[in-house]
Scaffold this active site. Structure first.
Site, PDB file in Angstrom:
ATOM      1  N   LYS A  32      54.760  25.444  49.799  1.00 15.24           N
ATOM      2  CA  LYS A  32      56.127  25.030  49.484  1.00 15.24           C
ATOM      3  C   LYS A  32      56.369  23.593  49.924  1.00 15.24           C
ATOM      4  O   LYS A  32      56.880  22.763  49.163  1.00 15.24           O
ATOM      5  CB  LYS A  32      57.099  25.986  50.203  1.00 15.24           C
ATOM      6  CG  LYS A  32      58.517  25.832  49.761  1.00 15.24           C
ATOM      7  CD  LYS A  32      59.417  26.813  50.487  1.00 15.24           C
ATOM      8  CE  LYS A  32      59.146  28.238  50.054  1.00 15.24           C
ATOM      9  NZ  LYS A  32      59.799  29.250  50.870  1.00 15.24           N
ATOM     10  N   ARG A 101      62.825  27.311  56.388  1.00 13.39           N
ATOM     11  CA  ARG A 101      62.066  28.258  55.550  1.00 13.39           C
ATOM     12  C   ARG A 101      60.601  28.280  55.922  1.00 13.39           C
ATOM     13  O   ARG A 101      59.989  27.240  56.122  1.00 13.39           O
ATOM     14  CB  ARG A 101      62.122  27.829  54.077  1.00 13.39           C
ATOM     15  CG  ARG A 101      63.463  27.930  53.427  1.00 13.39           C
ATOM     16  CD  ARG A 101      63.347  27.397  51.996  1.00 13.39           C
ATOM     17  NE  ARG A 101      64.652  27.290  51.363  1.00 13.39           N
ATOM     18  CZ  ARG A 101      65.222  28.268  50.677  1.00 13.39           C
ATOM     19  NH1 ARG A 101      64.598  29.412  50.528  1.00 13.39           N
ATOM     20  NH2 ARG A 101      66.414  28.107  50.137  1.00 13.39           N
ATOM     21  N   GLY A 110      58.452  36.758  50.395  1.00 14.43           N
ATOM     22  CA  GLY A 110      59.316  37.695  51.113  1.00 14.43           C
ATOM     23  C   GLY A 110      58.725  38.259  52.387  1.00 14.43           C
ATOM     24  O   GLY A 110      59.339  39.102  53.046  1.00 14.43           O
ATOM     25  N   MET A 112      57.641  36.534  55.201  1.00 17.20           N
ATOM     26  CA  MET A 112      58.048  35.876  56.457  1.00 17.20           C
ATOM     27  C   MET A 112      59.530  35.495  56.358  1.00 17.20           C
ATOM     28  O   MET A 112      60.198  35.844  55.400  1.00 17.20           O
ATOM     29  CB  MET A 112      57.157  34.669  56.711  1.00 17.20           C
ATOM     30  CG  MET A 112      55.735  35.080  57.028  1.00 17.20           C
ATOM     31  SD  MET A 112      54.677  33.691  57.343  1.00 17.20           S
ATOM     32  CE  MET A 112      54.634  32.871  55.785  1.00 17.20           C
ATOM     33  N   ARG A 344      56.110  25.875  42.061  1.00 15.09           N
ATOM     34  CA  ARG A 344      54.715  26.244  42.349  1.00 15.09           C
ATOM     35  C   ARG A 344      54.073  26.620  41.021  1.00 15.09           C
ATOM     36  O   ARG A 344      54.779  26.871  40.033  1.00 15.09           O
ATOM     37  CB  ARG A 344      54.641  27.399  43.340  1.00 15.09           C
ATOM     38  CG  ARG A 344      55.284  28.643  42.827  1.00 15.09           C
ATOM     39  CD  ARG A 344      55.373  29.714  43.878  1.00 15.09           C
ATOM     40  NE  ARG A 344      56.396  30.660  43.442  1.00 15.09           N
ATOM     41  CZ  ARG A 344      57.074  31.448  44.223  1.00 15.09           C
ATOM     42  NH1 ARG A 344      56.889  31.435  45.523  1.00 15.09           N
ATOM     43  NH2 ARG A 344      57.955  32.286  43.735  1.00 15.09           N
ATOM     44  N   HIS A 460      27.354  60.017  38.713  1.00 16.91           N
ATOM     45  CA  HIS A 460      26.839  60.228  37.362  1.00 16.91           C
ATOM     46  C   HIS A 460      27.954  60.032  36.331  1.00 16.91           C
ATOM     47  O   HIS A 460      27.807  59.288  35.347  1.00 16.91           O
ATOM     48  CB  HIS A 460      26.264  61.653  37.282  1.00 16.91           C
ATOM     49  CG  HIS A 460      25.719  62.007  35.942  1.00 16.91           C
ATOM     50  ND1 HIS A 460      26.486  62.579  34.956  1.00 16.91           N
ATOM     51  CD2 HIS A 460      24.484  61.851  35.418  1.00 16.91           C
ATOM     52  CE1 HIS A 460      25.737  62.773  33.890  1.00 16.91           C
ATOM     53  NE2 HIS A 460      24.510  62.342  34.137  1.00 16.91           N
ATOM     54  N   SER A 796      13.744  43.814  38.786  1.00 21.00           N
ATOM     55  CA  SER A 796      15.114  44.067  38.354  1.00 21.00           C
ATOM     56  C   SER A 796      15.794  44.798  39.509  1.00 21.00           C
ATOM     57  O   SER A 796      15.326  45.849  39.962  1.00 21.00           O
ATOM     58  CB  SER A 796      15.130  44.926  37.089  1.00 21.00           C
ATOM     59  OG  SER A 796      16.474  45.137  36.709  1.00 21.00           O
ATOM     60  N   CYS A 864      20.417  45.052  37.333  1.00 18.57           N
ATOM     61  CA  CYS A 864      20.908  46.018  36.358  1.00 18.57           C
ATOM     62  C   CYS A 864      21.788  47.098  36.980  1.00 18.57           C
ATOM     63  O   CYS A 864      22.168  48.040  36.313  1.00 18.57           O
ATOM     64  CB  CYS A 864      19.740  46.647  35.602  1.00 18.57           C
ATOM     65  SG  CYS A 864      18.616  47.548  36.676  1.00 18.57           S
ATOM     66  N   TYR A 884      19.066  36.891  34.944  1.00 19.52           N
ATOM     67  CA  TYR A 884      20.027  37.565  34.062  1.00 19.52           C
ATOM     68  C   TYR A 884      20.691  38.727  34.784  1.00 19.52           C
ATOM     69  O   TYR A 884      20.186  39.236  35.786  1.00 19.52           O
ATOM     70  CB  TYR A 884      19.355  38.058  32.773  1.00 19.52           C
ATOM     71  CG  TYR A 884      18.330  39.155  32.950  1.00 19.52           C
ATOM     72  CD1 TYR A 884      18.708  40.504  33.009  1.00 19.52           C
ATOM     73  CD2 TYR A 884      16.974  38.861  33.068  1.00 19.52           C
ATOM     74  CE1 TYR A 884      17.763  41.515  33.177  1.00 19.52           C
ATOM     75  CE2 TYR A 884      16.029  39.862  33.229  1.00 19.52           C
ATOM     76  CZ  TYR A 884      16.437  41.195  33.288  1.00 19.52           C
ATOM     77  OH  TYR A 884      15.514  42.189  33.459  1.00 19.52           O
TER      78      TYR A 884
END
Ligand code: PEP
Ligand code: MG
Length: 912
Positions: A32, A101, A110, A112, A344, A460, A796, A864, A884
């Site tokens: 802020k 603030r 909201g 703090m 923001r 499964h 793999s 995988c 990959y």
């Protein structure tokens, strides 16, 4: 919790004026404060003020007192504020009042504290009356007493609320805004009496003391329980601390020419251009957000105060151009003067994230790399699945784990056969099981959704459902199925077979009845868009649409990514779908999934049968595998297809021990007919029965015990490949050995595999080289990677089993047993079966990658397990350096997107 005053705390300033800061200073000024400073810098009308920095807060929280010099520095900045605003603290004629603030680096809305109107005392009431009238002055005062009492003095806020209710009742009005000056004045007195009664002190009448004590209270609010819980949930560290912004008060409630509003520079839900917001005349900002009065659409301000509206539009344009992003803005108009109170970068829906990023590229505000940084795979995932229009007010039956996303409606069935037969009649069915096994896969394919009472996210049911793109909720708390009665009890009521339910695989919720479903247009278009080799014309997405944005960013991700994306699939329809979604091959074809349903009996015969049963089963397996491999290699012509040798946990393929024992006992009981075949089966099942099948006779172990299985599968793959080559196609099969722990297991399996390839070639008079790889799914495999690499063309990583065995947690049971509780209590932030555990499992992967590559520089490296489709895990895997990832077909676009993002994110982190 431990907080440290960072080493440069002594050099970090404790106070920064807005005029001296900018948006790059959010570490110190909080989000802020840094944005207020930035807006001041670019000349927007921001009320004057300054920020007490997070460094001061950290000091306060660590040592329990403010830095020695803070009071002095705040004094200097207050004096400066008095001179720039022309108002003085405590001046009865025209007092300076401030808001105090909180504002951390990462927004914690909201959580703090904030106190408004600080500096208001009995003495300055006349000045305030002159500014906005009698009612305005007392309303400000009672708000200060209320906020100060609660925040600084710790008085129970309920006491003020009760008094407000009584005051409204007495005045015969419904809302606080209707209370007149006299009521508010009396309330102020009552509130102050409450302070004295509760804590023995009144509101200080020295404005500076009010400010000083409020600053400390805001510092302390960093550690209130709700803020701590929020941080944990959002993954925000505990030691950053909050900044405190001291800002001159401006008022939207001084009369008809005043008001407050909140707005977005574009629609945060759809991303459409245009300004979206609310405005309330004669009101303060909190009145707009707390719903006490219904705000007007922002456009109404253009009738009411056209000049102010035009000014605001200009500022919003400036903000968007400056921040190059959708902004969320709060403003106030005091007697016709516009003030921007806060801005923001605005939160947005997944759809808006893609639409805005793509639109801003077209507008020249950002480049494609930046656009890619602003979207993520989780957002894309949520755009690819059907959703329920709304579940509000619907009857919730039960909640489980969101195991495979989507929204599906169907009639409940309790077994796979019924699912298949009902689906054949054209009905949509939901297969509900205690847990699923190989026998259920036919039913799972036939069902629109799967629900299980037990099992985690890599059980499964979950793995299969994700692979075949079915909605799935697993591990449903309190679900008890009575198969005989064909009913089930859920926490929200009972259901019987045939009842219609709605299953939300994205939230894990199950509802009674049929909820309306909205299909994903993005998914439909993605599949149609891709070139499926048919030569058919591809539909063009509408320019500027969400689908066009997704396609544009996916194309850029493909252009940027270095990692390959393959799919886990074992049927040609799944393989084709994966290819349409952009898969560059199959990274895992689970051959045991090809032996499910009716074919499962072949594995049983292989294991339990006599010599001739085994030979017949083996021949059948080889023939079926040959046909299946032809199909999948054809579907993936020109691309690699990694076929994994059989890896069934044996219990999934053998008859259930308990059921078979009961059957044999009944056969042998008086009145029964003994059945020698059933008795033989029971003896066999007993012999192979395992207490811990996931750590039992699986993968290479089964292949070692029944080596003919290797030969049958490899021969089937080799002959299918040769057949396709002869037909002029371009098949690229690879083979992979599962659950290896020791190099000797791999060598033995590899020798057999090479022998089988050889024999197929000799029969065909051809030559064939099929790369052979090993799955790394046991810690021992990772730790002996240098030796495994000598016998393997590629690794793999099976991160499902690697997670299970590294953590020593069953992937089938851990969620229901304790993982959920671990996550709730904060012992674990995430489910390690979903997101790669970087420090444990990730470390093993790193070791194996490094040592494997050292031993064999051209070693291929893939992943995988389920993690290969999880956005955070993909980024981790890219940084580890695998070649990959291979994931379920529906997640292929997510992996493509994250593969590209990993590159641009790494580049932006590397750039100072
Ligand atoms: C794994 O363990 O990660 C893997 C891909 O194999 P499966 O899930 O079939 O055990
Ligand atoms: Mg595995």
């Amino acid at each position: 919790m431990s907080l440290t005053v960072n080493s440069n705390a002594s050099t970090a300033p404790f106070v920064v004026a807005f005029a001296d800061g900018d948006m790059s200073m959010s570490d110190l000024m909080g989000g802020k404060g840094a944005n207020l400073a930035e807006m001041t810098r670019i000349g927007l009308p921001v009320p004057h003020g300054f920020t007490i920095t997070t460094a001061a807060c950290r000091h306060y929280l660590t040592l329990g007192r403010e830095p020695d010099d803070l009071d002095h520095q705040v004094g200097i900045h207050l004096a400066q504020l008095e001179s720039t605003t022309g108002r003085r603290l405590g001046n009865p004629a025209d007092p300076l009042l401030v808001s105090v603030r909180s504002g951390a680096k990462r927004s914690m809305p909201g959580m703090m504290e904030t106190v408004l109107n600080v500096g208001l005392t009995d003495a300055v009431i006349p000045g305030l009356v002159a500014r906005g009238g009698e009612r305005f002055a007392w309303d400000c005062y009672r708000r200060l007493v209320q906020m100060y009492g609660r925040t600084v003095l710790g008085v129970d806020g309920e006491l003020f609320e009760v008094a407000l209710v009584a005051a409204r009742r007495e005045a015969g009005v419904l809302s606080d805004t209707e209370l007149d000056a006299a009521s508010l004045k009396k309330l102020t007195t009552d509130f102050r009496r409450t302070l004295v009664n509760e804590v023995g002190e009144d509101l200080p009448q020295d404005p500076r003391e009010q400010i000083r004590r409020t600053i400390d209270a805001v510092f302390s609010s960093w550690n209130v329980p709700r803020a701590m819980t929020y941080r944990k949930h959002q993954g925000i560290g505990d030691d950053a601390g909050t900044a405190v912004n001291i800002v001159e008060m401006v008022y939207g409630n001084t009369g008809p020419d005043s008001g407050s509003g909140v707005c977005f520079t574009r629609d945060p839900a759809s991303g459409e251009p245009g300004v979206y917001g609310d405005y309330l005349p004669n009101a303060q900002g909190e009145d707009v957000v707390n719903g006490s009065r219904t705000p007007l659409p922002l456009q109404d301000l253009s009738d009411h105060a056209p000049a102010v509206y035009e000014q605001l539009m200009g500022h919003l344009r400036t903000l968007e151009t400056h921040y190059r992003d959708l902004c969320d803005v709060e403003f106030t108009v005091e007697d016709g003067t516009l003030w921007i109170l806060q801005t923001r970068v605005g939160k947005r829906s997944p759809a808006a994230a893609f639409t805005v990023a793509s639109a801003m590229v077209s507008e020249g505000l950002i480049d494609l790399d930046e656009a890619l940084r602003r979207v993520d795979g989780y957002q894309l995932e949520s755009l690819l699945h059907p959703r329920f229009m709304s579940a509000e007010g619907e009857l919730l039956l039960a909640t489980g784990l969101a195991a495979s996303p989507g929204a599906a409606v169907g009639e409940v069935v309790f077994d796979a056969q019924k699912a298949v037969s009902q689906a054949a009649e054209g009905r949509n069915v939901v297969l509900m099981r205690t847990e699923t096994s190989a026998d259920d896969v036919g039913g799972m394919l036939a069902a629109v959704a799967i629900v299980t009472a037990r099992g985690g996210r890599t059980s499964h049911a979950a793995v299969v459902a994700r692979g075949i793109g079915r909605t799935c909720v697993a591990g449903v708390d309190g679900l008890v199925i009575d198969l005989d009665a064909r009913t089930a009890v859920c926490p929200g009521g009972s259901i019987k077979e045939g009842d219609t339910i709605s299953v939300d695989g994205t939230t894990g919720k199950i509802f009674r009845g049929a909820l309306a479903v909205r299909q994903s247009q993005v998914a439909e278009l993605l599949e149609k868009q891709a070139d499926d080799g048919s030569g058919a014309e591809q539909p063009e997405p509408v320019a500027g649409s969400l689908a066009a944005a997704v396609l544009q960013l996916l194309a850029h991700a493909d252009h940027r990514r270095l990692i390959g994306v393959r799919a886990n699939a074992e049927t040609s329809p799944d393989a084709l779908r994966a290819r349409r979604l952009g898969a560059e091959g199959i990274g895992l074809c689970r051959t045991e999934h090809m032996l499910l349903g009716e074919r499962a009996v072949l594995v049983e015969h292989m294991v339990l049968g006599d010599e001739s049963d085994r030979a017949a089963a083996l021949a059948d397996i080889e023939e079926l595998a040959h046909t299946d491999f032809l199909d999948i290699l054809r579907a993936m012509d020109g691309l690699p297809v990694v076929v994994r040798l059989l890896d069934p946990p044996l219990h999934e393929f053998l008859p259930d021990l308990t059921e078979l024992s009961v059957e044999v006992a009944l056969n042998n009981a008086p009145g029964g007919t003994p059945d020698p075949q059933a008795a033989r089966r029971l003896a066999g099942v007993r012999r192979w029965h395992e207490g811990n099948p996931m750590l039992g006779l699986r993968g290479v172990r089964l292949l070692t015990v029944v080596p003919e299985l290797i030969e049958a599968q490899v021969r089937a793959l080799a002959t299918a490949t040769l057949e396709l080559k002869t037909a002029g196609m371009d098949p690229h099969p690879e083979l992979m050995v599962p659950l290896v722990a020791d190099p000797a297991e791999l060598s033995a399996a590899t020798a057999r595999m090479r022998g089988a390839i050889e024999s197929a070639c000799v029969a065909d008079g051809a030559t064939l080289r099929i790369p052979i790889g090993v799955m790394i799914e046991l810690p021992r495999a990772a730790l002996t990677a240098d030796r495994l690499a000598l016998d393997a063309d590629f690794f793999s990583f099976g991160t499902n089993d690697l997670t299970q065995t590294t953590w020593g947690m069953s992937r089938d049971d851990a969620e229901g047993a304790f993982l959920a509780e671990y996550r709730e209590s904060g012992l674990l932030d995430v489910d390690p079966f979903m997101t790669l555990d970087d420090v444990g499992v990730g470390r093993l992967v790193r070791i194996a990658v490094e040592e494997g590559r050292r031993a064999r520089p051209d070693l291929g490296l893939g992943v995988c397990g389920e993690h290969a489709g999880d956005p955070i895990s993909i980024r981790r895997l890219v940084s580890i350096g695998v070649d990959y990832v291979s994931c379920s077909p529906p997640r292929v676009p997510i992996a493509r997107l994250e593969g590209g993002r990993a590159v641009v994110l790494a580049e932006s982190q590397a750039t100072p």
